[in-house]
Design an enzyme around this catalytic site. Structure first.
Site, mmCIF file in Angstrom:
data_model
loop_
_atom_site.group_PDB
_atom_site.id
_atom_site.type_symbol
_atom_site.label_atom_id
_atom_site.label_comp_id
_atom_site.label_asym_id
_atom_site.label_seq_id
_atom_site.Cartn_x
_atom_site.Cartn_y
_atom_site.Cartn_z
ATOM 1 N N LYS A 1 61.408 193.331 -33.992
ATOM 2 C CA LYS A 1 60.928 191.963 -34.110
ATOM 3 C C LYS A 1 61.961 191.028 -34.752
ATOM 4 O O LYS A 1 62.067 189.873 -34.350
ATOM 5 C CB LYS A 1 59.567 191.889 -34.794
ATOM 6 C CG LYS A 1 59.510 192.398 -36.223
ATOM 7 C CD LYS A 1 58.078 192.409 -36.695
ATOM 8 C CE LYS A 1 57.867 192.960 -38.100
ATOM 9 N NZ LYS A 1 58.798 193.938 -38.633
ATOM 10 N N ARG B 1 69.537 200.345 -44.537
ATOM 11 C CA ARG B 1 68.467 199.773 -45.352
ATOM 12 C C ARG B 1 67.841 200.822 -46.241
ATOM 13 O O ARG B 1 67.419 201.867 -45.774
ATOM 14 C CB ARG B 1 67.376 199.190 -44.436
ATOM 15 C CG ARG B 1 67.708 197.800 -43.953
ATOM 16 C CD ARG B 1 66.676 197.280 -42.998
ATOM 17 N NE ARG B 1 65.321 197.265 -43.543
ATOM 18 C CZ ARG B 1 64.362 196.498 -43.050
ATOM 19 N NH1 ARG B 1 64.609 195.692 -42.050
ATOM 20 N NH2 ARG B 1 63.153 196.544 -43.560
ATOM 21 N N ARG C 1 55.898 202.974 -44.390
ATOM 22 C CA ARG C 1 55.829 201.614 -43.852
ATOM 23 C C ARG C 1 54.992 201.578 -42.581
ATOM 24 O O ARG C 1 54.244 200.645 -42.344
ATOM 25 C CB ARG C 1 57.233 201.067 -43.577
ATOM 26 C CG ARG C 1 58.028 200.825 -44.839
ATOM 27 C CD ARG C 1 59.459 200.435 -44.515
ATOM 28 N NE ARG C 1 59.535 199.108 -43.956
ATOM 29 C CZ ARG C 1 60.348 198.730 -42.988
ATOM 30 N NH1 ARG C 1 61.172 199.582 -42.445
ATOM 31 N NH2 ARG C 1 60.344 197.500 -42.548
ATOM 32 N N ARG D 1 68.477 203.647 -38.155
ATOM 33 C CA ARG D 1 68.736 202.463 -38.976
ATOM 34 C C ARG D 1 68.845 202.828 -40.456
ATOM 35 O O ARG D 1 69.237 201.996 -41.274
ATOM 36 C CB ARG D 1 67.587 201.464 -38.745
ATOM 37 C CG ARG D 1 67.884 200.072 -39.206
ATOM 38 C CD ARG D 1 66.859 199.091 -38.672
ATOM 39 N NE ARG D 1 65.586 199.172 -39.360
ATOM 40 C CZ ARG D 1 64.573 198.336 -39.126
ATOM 41 N NH1 ARG D 1 64.663 197.404 -38.213
ATOM 42 N NH2 ARG D 1 63.446 198.459 -39.799
ATOM 43 N N ARG E 1 51.165 189.572 -42.420
ATOM 44 C CA ARG E 1 51.033 191.024 -42.288
ATOM 45 C C ARG E 1 49.678 191.532 -42.766
ATOM 46 O O ARG E 1 49.401 192.720 -42.623
ATOM 47 C CB ARG E 1 52.112 191.706 -43.122
ATOM 48 C CG ARG E 1 53.357 192.129 -42.334
ATOM 49 C CD ARG E 1 54.342 192.696 -43.334
ATOM 50 N NE ARG E 1 55.285 193.623 -42.798
ATOM 51 C CZ ARG E 1 56.583 193.352 -42.610
ATOM 52 N NH1 ARG E 1 57.046 192.153 -42.828
ATOM 53 N NH2 ARG E 1 57.394 194.296 -42.192
HETATM 54 P P1 AMP Z 1 60.783 193.488 -42.846
HETATM 55 O O1 AMP Z 1 62.217 193.137 -42.966
HETATM 56 O O2 AMP Z 1 59.971 192.410 -42.153
HETATM 57 O O3 AMP Z 1 60.546 194.832 -42.250
HETATM 58 O O4 AMP Z 1 60.201 193.551 -44.339
HETATM 59 C C1 AMP Z 1 60.720 194.471 -45.272
HETATM 60 C C2 AMP Z 1 59.744 194.672 -46.418
HETATM 61 O O5 AMP Z 1 59.500 193.432 -47.082
HETATM 62 C C3 AMP Z 1 58.352 195.153 -46.017
HETATM 63 O O6 AMP Z 1 58.283 196.550 -45.842
HETATM 64 C C4 AMP Z 1 57.525 194.674 -47.204
HETATM 65 O O7 AMP Z 1 57.739 195.495 -48.343
HETATM 66 C C5 AMP Z 1 58.161 193.332 -47.498
HETATM 67 N N1 AMP Z 1 57.504 192.264 -46.701
HETATM 68 C C6 AMP Z 1 58.060 191.547 -45.680
HETATM 69 N N2 AMP Z 1 57.177 190.672 -45.172
HETATM 70 C C7 AMP Z 1 56.024 190.844 -45.880
HETATM 71 C C8 AMP Z 1 54.733 190.248 -45.817
HETATM 72 N N3 AMP Z 1 54.433 189.310 -44.907
HETATM 73 N N4 AMP Z 1 53.813 190.690 -46.710
HETATM 74 C C9 AMP Z 1 54.087 191.619 -47.626
HETATM 75 N N5 AMP Z 1 55.272 192.223 -47.723
HETATM 76 C C10 AMP Z 1 56.242 191.851 -46.861
#
Ligand code: AMP
Length: 179
Positions: free
Chosen positions: A8, A126, A137, A122, A83
């Site tokens: 995404k 990260r 996750r 990946r 989310r």
């Molecule tokens: P992402 O890069 O979108 O995969 O986000 C990485 C991490 O950031 C997630 O696993 C959550 O720990 C946190 N995170 C990102 N977006 C949200 C959200 N909308 N609500 C809560 N935690 C978030």
């Protein structure tokens, strides 16, 4: 929207690589805060490192501040937000306050076994992509974010996209569905 590893972020960046479009990734905003050593970054890291979500009030507050900076004429592509159902409800309130509306919700669908393979690749880049954290996750996604998908499906806003294939294939499907 999409599970971790669905691509995404990549697709949202491509979609917004043209004038008048803005990419709003909550994950990127948290990582930026972490890099800059802000209190928000430290709080987010505590949750991110475990594969858990950052609390809704913190996440919504951050999105609210960022949205206020974006001119009304710009189109915003949210990436990784909302989310949770409370985040989706808070987004509705925020958009109404700003005189904006949600045009479309795009779900990038990928099977679990394919996701686990992608996340393993990946993992070097990260810290939240180690196999254990990646699986956590995924579980958190199923539990907390699937209901958001259903919420938007009921509202008639959801487009489901098959997330298998090249980056360009997926982008073409998104453009076709969202056009
Ligand atoms: P992402 O890069 O979108 O995969 O986000 C990485 C991490 O950031 C997630 O696993 C959550 O720990 C946190 N995170 C990102 N977006 C949200 C959200 N909308 N609500 C809560 N935690 C978030």
């Amino acid at each position: 929207m999409g599970p971790p590893g669905s691509g995404k972020g990549t697709q949202a960046k491509l979609l917004t690589d043209r004038p008048g479009w803005v990419h709003l990734s909550t994950g990127d905003l948290f990582r930026e805060n972490l890099k800059n050593g802000t209190p928000l970054g430290k709080l987010a890291e505590h949750h991110m490192s475990k594969g858990e979500y950052v609390p809704d009030d913190v996440t919504v507050g951050m999105v609210r501040r960022r949205m206020r900076e974006i001119p009304a004429a710009e189109h915003v592509v949210f990436d990784g937000f909302p989310r949770t159902v409370p985040q989706a409800e808070a987004l509705d309130t925020l958009l109404a306050e700003l005189g904006r509306h949600l045009a479309r919700v795009i779900l990038i669908d990928v099977r679990r076994d394919e996701l686990v393979a992608r996340l393993a690749k990946r993992a070097e880049g990260r810290s939240d992509d180690s196999p254990e954290v990646a699986l956590k996750r995924f579980d958190v996604y199923q539990e907390q974010t699937r209901p958001v998908v259903e919420h938007y499906d009921r509202k008639g806003l959801l487009c489901r996209i098959e997330g298998i294939g090249t980056i360009d294939d997926v982008q073409d499907r998104i453009l076709a569905a969202a056009g």
